[in-house]
Motif scaffolding. Structure first.
Motif, short mmCIF file in Angstrom:
data_model
loop_
_atom_site.label_atom_id
_atom_site.label_comp_id
_atom_site.label_asym_id
_atom_site.label_seq_id
_atom_site.Cartn_x
_atom_site.Cartn_y
_atom_site.Cartn_z
N ASN A 1 1.38 -1.82 -0.12
CA ASN A 1 0.09 0.15 -0.15
C ASN A 1 0.48 1.49 0.29
N TYR A 2 1.02 1.59 -1.50
CA TYR A 2 1.33 3.35 -1.61
C TYR A 2 0.83 4.61 -1.53
N GLY A 3 -0.70 3.88 -0.99
CA GLY A 3 -1.01 5.58 -1.00
C GLY A 3 -2.12 5.92 -2.21
N GLN A 4 -3.09 6.45 -2.25
CA GLN A 4 -3.81 7.09 -3.53
C GLN A 4 -3.13 7.56 -4.38
N HIS A 5 -2.66 8.22 -4.03
CA HIS A 5 -1.51 9.75 -4.75
C HIS A 5 -0.28 8.64 -5.88
N MET A 6 0.29 7.96 -5.55
CA MET A 6 1.04 6.76 -5.91
C MET A 6 0.52 6.08 -7.19
N ALA A 7 -0.83 5.75 -6.18
CA ALA A 7 -1.23 4.72 -7.62
C ALA A 7 -2.22 5.40 -8.53
N ILE A 8 -2.26 6.50 -8.45
CA ILE A 8 -2.72 7.33 -10.13
C ILE A 8 -1.71 7.57 -10.66
N MET A 9 -0.14 8.08 -9.35
CA MET A 9 1.11 8.25 -10.73
C MET A 9 1.58 7.04 -11.43
N ALA A 10 2.05 5.75 -10.77
CA ALA A 10 2.02 4.67 -11.98
C ALA A 10 0.73 4.47 -12.80
N ALA A 11 -0.62 4.57 -12.78
CA ALA A 11 -0.61 4.97 -14.26
C ALA A 11 -1.27 6.07 -15.09
N PHE A 12 -0.52 7.07 -14.34
CA PHE A 12 -0.34 8.00 -15.31
C PHE A 12 0.79 7.47 -16.11
N GLU A 13 2.46 7.19 -15.68
CA GLU A 13 2.86 7.11 -15.59
C GLU A 13 3.00 5.53 -17.23
N ARG A 14 2.02 5.04 -17.25
CA ARG A 14 1.27 4.65 -19.09
C ARG A 14 0.58 4.69 -19.13
N GLY B 1 3.62 16.41 -17.29
CA GLY B 1 4.05 17.64 -16.48
C GLY B 1 4.19 16.80 -15.45
N ILE B 2 3.19 16.02 -14.49
CA ILE B 2 2.81 15.90 -13.07
C ILE B 2 4.03 14.38 -12.82
N VAL B 3 4.19 13.72 -14.17
CA VAL B 3 4.78 12.70 -14.28
C VAL B 3 6.77 13.23 -14.21
N ARG B 4 6.92 14.39 -15.13
CA ARG B 4 7.68 14.50 -15.62
C ARG B 4 8.61 15.59 -14.20
N SER B 5 7.47 15.73 -12.62
CA SER B 5 8.14 16.45 -11.98
C SER B 5 8.77 15.23 -10.74
N GLY B 6 8.17 14.85 -10.82
CA GLY B 6 8.70 13.57 -10.43
C GLY B 6 8.80 13.92 -8.50
N ALA B 7 8.04 13.82 -8.40
CA ALA B 7 7.28 14.32 -7.13
C ALA B 7 6.89 13.18 -6.16
N ILE B 8 7.76 13.17 -4.65
CA ILE B 8 7.40 12.06 -3.90
C ILE B 8 6.06 12.09 -2.88
N ASN B 9 6.42 13.30 -2.44
CA ASN B 9 5.15 13.66 -1.77
C ASN B 9 4.40 14.18 -2.52
N THR B 10 2.93 13.91 -2.84
CA THR B 10 1.95 15.12 -3.90
C THR B 10 0.93 14.86 -3.79
N PHE B 11 -0.10 15.96 -4.01
CA PHE B 11 -1.48 16.17 -3.90
C PHE B 11 -1.38 16.74 -5.33
N ILE B 12 -1.87 14.92 -6.41
CA ILE B 12 -2.42 15.46 -7.47
C ILE B 12 -2.50 16.68 -8.01
N PRO B 13 -4.67 16.57 -7.72
CA PRO B 13 -4.83 18.24 -8.04
C PRO B 13 -4.28 19.51 -8.61
N ALA B 14 -3.65 19.70 -6.89
CA ALA B 14 -3.17 20.82 -6.49
C ALA B 14 -1.98 21.08 -7.80
N LEU B 15 -1.38 19.94 -8.03
CA LEU B 15 -0.01 20.27 -8.81
C LEU B 15 -0.51 19.70 -10.29
N ALA B 16 -1.53 19.07 -10.91
CA ALA B 16 -2.44 19.67 -11.56
C ALA B 16 -2.98 21.23 -12.16
#
Length: 324
Positions: free
Chosen positions: A87-100, A183-198
């Motif tokens: 379990n890595y958290g909701q936003h890391m789960a979204i980030m993994a999908a964004f990368e693919r 842009g979100i993926v390239r940011s390389g953010a570790i702790n991030t809140f995806i809606p705010a970053l977007a």
């Protein structure tokens, strides 16, 4: 079908080959997934666009992965499953999908059905109109009293400390253009809140009102502690205002302390020794110590996030990917 562990280092983005990607993080949602499948796929089939649904199983300990595997077997042409080993958290789960993702537009959706999948076409209408970040704003929320007013407070804090303007930051029903996702993926953010970053990456963001339903099964995976940590991530990732406020407070305390020392020195010289003010001095001392402790905690939050970035540790580990 691919079941090998996915590469942790993603290759550069390939041109999008589909119109729409739906990204859904899943954590212990076995009670909601069957109904989600029944409602989601007819909506997407009716769009008349090429699409895919990318589920990320975020270390579920119930039967979620089995249900996702069954759905992949039933609709392998439009379904992909990323299976985390923990379990890595909701936003890391979204980030993994964004990368693919393979879609030109990417829509995020929670698996609990509180945001109805029938609202997806409304978001796509906005992306078709040229908006590159479309956020949902939940109407007539069906959450508890505590969740509603906690969200109001958190939104107020965010508006006061950052330049991010969102009516409902907790709503994960959102649509992003391909450029924003990259842009979100390239940011390389570790702790991030995806809606705010977007929002910070978007050129033309907007919002649309969306319906909200009661949770059909299970309980929310966001406890009070998780919500607090999430908002620490939000504030410390997008602004240095807490550090600035602490500096201002420290300067004010220093000025007040200097004034107090001058007053006490004057009374000592001209009025003699006094014992009556001893407890007042203790109170002032304890207050100043508490201010220092708060400041150390704020600085620690920023230092901790810097440490997480520079140590270069893997953000998540993928067990397998189911895809055609």
């Amino acid at each position: 079908m691919s079941t090998e562990p996915a590469s942790l280092t993603q290759t550069p983005f390939a041109p999008p080959s589909l119109d729409v990607s739906i990204v859904i993080p899943v954590y212990n949602e076995q009670g909601n997934l069957p109904l989600l499948f029944q409602r989601l796929y007819p909506v997407l089939d009716a769009l008349g666009r090429s699409y895919e649904v990318v589920f990320t199983n975020d270390g579920s300990v119930d039967a979620s992965i089995e249900l996702l595997t069954e759905q992949f077997n039933a609709r392998p042409d439009v379904t992909r499953v990323i299976d985390f080993n923990g379990n890595y958290g909701q936003h890391m789960a979204i980030m993994a999908a964004f990368e693919r993702v393979r879609g030109n537009v990417v829509v995020t959706l929670d698996a609990d059905l509180q945001n109805p999948p029938e609202e997806i076409p409304r978001l796509l209408e906005k992306t078709d109109a040229g908006y590159d970040c479309v956020g949902g704003a939940r109407q007539n929320r069906q959450d508890s009293f505590f969740r509603r007013y906690a969200s109001m407070f958190v939104n107020f804090v965010r508006r006061s400390s950052t330049n991010i303007e969102m009516t409902d930051q907790g709503c994960m029903l959102r649509a992003y253009s391909r450029d924003v996702v990259e842009g979100i993926v390239r940011s390389g953010a570790i702790n991030t809140f995806i809606p705010a970053l977007a929002y910070t990456l978007a050129k033309n963001p907007t919002e649309v009102p969306v319906a909200h339903e009661e949770r059909h099964a299970g309980v929310s995976n966001y406890s009070l502690g998780k919500l607090i940590r999430l908002n620490f991530d939000l504030i410390t990732a997008f602004t240095t205002v807490p550090l600035q406020l602490f500096t201002i407070l420290a300067m004010a305390c220093s000025a007040g302390s200097l004034l107090l020392v001058c007053v006490l020195a004057f009374r000592r010289i001209f009025l003699g020794a006094e014992a009556e003010g001893l407890f007042t001095l203790f109170g002032i001392l304890f207050f100043l110590i508490s201010v220092c402790m708060v400041g150390i905690g704020i600085i620690g939050e920023y230092v901790g996030r810097t440490y997480q970035v520079v140590r270069g540790r893997t953000r998540y580990q993928v067990n397998r990917v189911l895809e055609k």
